[in-house]
Design a protein around this motif. Sequence first.
Motif, mmCIF file in Angstrom:
data_model
loop_
_atom_site.group_PDB
_atom_site.id
_atom_site.type_symbol
_atom_site.label_atom_id
_atom_site.label_comp_id
_atom_site.label_asym_id
_atom_site.label_seq_id
_atom_site.Cartn_x
_atom_site.Cartn_y
_atom_site.Cartn_z
ATOM 1 N N MET A 112 0.830 -1.582 0.231
ATOM 2 C CA MET A 112 0.047 -0.026 0.141
ATOM 3 C C MET A 112 0.752 1.125 -0.062
ATOM 4 O O MET A 112 0.555 2.631 -0.204
ATOM 5 N N PHE A 113 2.055 0.887 0.584
ATOM 6 C CA PHE A 113 3.027 1.777 0.584
ATOM 7 C C PHE A 113 3.320 2.687 -0.902
ATOM 8 O O PHE A 113 4.092 4.013 -1.162
ATOM 9 N N SER A 114 3.323 1.763 -1.613
ATOM 10 C CA SER A 114 3.784 2.348 -2.856
ATOM 11 C C SER A 114 2.650 2.795 -3.769
ATOM 12 O O SER A 114 3.021 3.652 -5.088
ATOM 13 N N MET A 152 1.095 6.026 -7.917
ATOM 14 C CA MET A 152 -0.341 6.853 -8.192
ATOM 15 C C MET A 152 0.023 8.462 -8.358
ATOM 16 O O MET A 152 -1.296 9.080 -9.352
ATOM 17 N N SER A 153 0.920 9.062 -7.321
ATOM 18 C CA SER A 153 0.939 10.731 -8.070
ATOM 19 C C SER A 153 0.124 11.130 -9.038
ATOM 20 O O SER A 153 0.494 12.348 -9.641
ATOM 21 N N GLY A 154 0.883 10.319 -10.460
ATOM 22 C CA GLY A 154 0.568 10.997 -11.273
ATOM 23 C C GLY A 154 -0.632 11.397 -12.169
ATOM 24 O O GLY A 154 -0.854 12.294 -12.813
ATOM 25 N N SER A 199 -6.792 8.075 -8.834
ATOM 26 C CA SER A 199 -6.472 6.303 -8.256
ATOM 27 C C SER A 199 -7.836 5.729 -7.901
ATOM 28 O O SER A 199 -8.114 4.150 -7.532
ATOM 29 N N VAL A 200 -8.737 6.527 -7.820
ATOM 30 C CA VAL A 200 -9.961 5.916 -6.988
ATOM 31 C C VAL A 200 -10.746 5.313 -8.179
ATOM 32 O O VAL A 200 -10.837 3.840 -7.816
ATOM 33 N N TRP A 242 8.689 3.090 -22.638
ATOM 34 C CA TRP A 242 7.452 3.851 -23.312
ATOM 35 C C TRP A 242 6.217 4.148 -22.227
ATOM 36 O O TRP A 242 5.342 4.353 -24.044
ATOM 37 N N LEU A 243 6.195 4.561 -21.309
ATOM 38 C CA LEU A 243 4.725 4.847 -21.104
ATOM 39 C C LEU A 243 4.943 5.935 -20.178
ATOM 40 O O LEU A 243 6.676 6.505 -19.686
ATOM 41 N N PRO A 244 4.698 7.302 -19.597
ATOM 42 C CA PRO A 244 5.457 8.196 -19.116
ATOM 43 C C PRO A 244 4.885 7.525 -17.881
ATOM 44 O O PRO A 244 4.040 7.465 -17.014
ATOM 45 N N VAL A 245 6.179 9.002 -16.523
ATOM 46 C CA VAL A 245 5.968 8.040 -15.284
ATOM 47 C C VAL A 245 6.356 9.184 -14.774
ATOM 48 O O VAL A 245 6.706 10.467 -15.033
ATOM 49 N N TRP A 246 5.343 9.812 -13.572
ATOM 50 C CA TRP A 246 5.368 11.504 -13.096
ATOM 51 C C TRP A 246 6.826 10.902 -12.135
ATOM 52 O O TRP A 246 6.716 10.941 -10.816
#
Length: 419
Positions: A34-36, A41-43, A49-50, A414-418
Motif C-alpha cells: 500500500m505504501f507504493s 499513482m501520483s501522476g 486513483s479511486v 515507453w510509458l510516461p512516469v511522474w
Amino acid sequence: MRVTSMSSTPAAERTPSIIGGAMIIGGTIVGAGMFSLPVIMSGLWFYGSVAVLLFAWFCTLHSGLMILEANLNYREGASFSTITRDLLGRGWSRLNGLSIVFVLYTLTYAYISASGSVIHHTAQTLGVEFSSRASGLLFTLMVAFIIWLSTTAVSRMTTLVFGAKILAFFLTFGGLLGHVQSTTLLDLTSAESHYWPYLLVTLPFCLTSFGFHGNVPSLMKHYGKNPQRIRACLVSGTLVALLLYLVWMLCSMGNIPRDAFKDIAQRGGNIDVLINALGSRLDSANIDLLLTFFSNFAVACSFLGVTLGLFDYLADVLGFDDSPGGRLQTAIATFAPPMFCAFIWSEGFLHAIGFAGLAATLWAVITPALLARASRKRFGSPRYRVWGGTPMIALVLSFGGICALSHLLFVFGWLPVWR
C-alpha cells in the motif's frame, strides 16, 4: 442435554470463524504494497486513483472467486499446481507454477526489504541503531516460525496484528485526515494538469496490491468445501482492504503535493522515505510515531499472508507432509531463497512490487479465468459458479492482458512516469 452436547463438541469439528479468514485475506492485501500506491499513482492523482482502485478490486475479487469455483472440484489442500495441470495441461501448469513461485518469492523478498526498512526507521525513532539488513532477516525468522507452527497460528496472529493495524490506522489517519488540504487534494498548485497519460503505469501495481489469490486453496483447506463461507471471507476481506486504500490515498494525497512525489520516487519510494515526507509536512511527532507503528503492523500482516500461500503451494508441489519435520523442510524452501537475496540486495522494494505485478497477471488473473472456463466445461461447476458468465471471464482476461502489456511498456520506458 443440548448444552452438554454443544460444549463437548471437539474444537477441531467446529466451523472456523469467517472473521479469521477475512483477516487472512485483508491482512495479506493491506501490507507493505500500500505504501507504493501514492508514489506510483501520483501522476494519475486522487480521483483517477479511486476509479482505478475500484476497477482493480472488482476484477481481482472475481478472479479469486474463479479460483474457488475450480478448486471446489478437487480435494481439500489441492493447490494451483494440481488444478491447473488437470484442467489446462502440463505446459500451462509449468508456466503458471513458475509465475506463482516468482511472484510469491518476489513479494517475500520485497517484504523482507520493507520490514528491514521499517524496523530500522522504528529503531531510529526510539533512539536505537539497528541495521535494516539485520532487522529484515531477524523479522523473517520470526515469521517463518509462526508459519511453521500451523495455519491456525497464522490466522490467530494475523487477526491480532490486523486488529492492531486497524487501531493504528484510525489513530494515524484520524490525525492525517484533519490535516488534509483541499488545494493539495484537488491539485490546484501543480504546474501540470494532465492525469490520464499516467493511467497504464498504475495498473500492475494495483493488481499486486490486491494480491490474495495464493490463499484461496489455503482457505479451502481451513474451511473445507464450504463455498459460501469462503466467498464471504474473500468479499469482506477485499472490501476492508479497498476501504483502507481509499482512506490512505486521501490522507497521503491530501497532505503531500503532487510535485513533491517526484522527489519521493527518485529516492527509491521506500516506506521510510514516504513516512519521513509525511512527517516533515505535518511537523507532528505523534503522527510520525503512529505512522511508524502502523507500517510495522502492515508489513507483518502482509508478510504472514503471502508466505502462508507460498508455504502451502511449495508443500503441495514438493510433496512435503504436514508433520513438524515436513513443515520444517517447507519452511526452509519458502524462506531461504528470498532471505539470501535480501542479504545481497537489501533495498529493492518498489522494483520488486512492480515485477511481481507483471507475473501476477498470469496466475492471479489470466489463469483463474481459464480455470473457471475449463472447470465449467468439464464439471459444470455443481458446487459454486461465479456470476456474469462468459462476459465476466472476458473482462478478467482483458484486465490481465492490459496489466501485463502496461508493465512491459513501463520496463522499456515507453510509458510516461511522474518523476
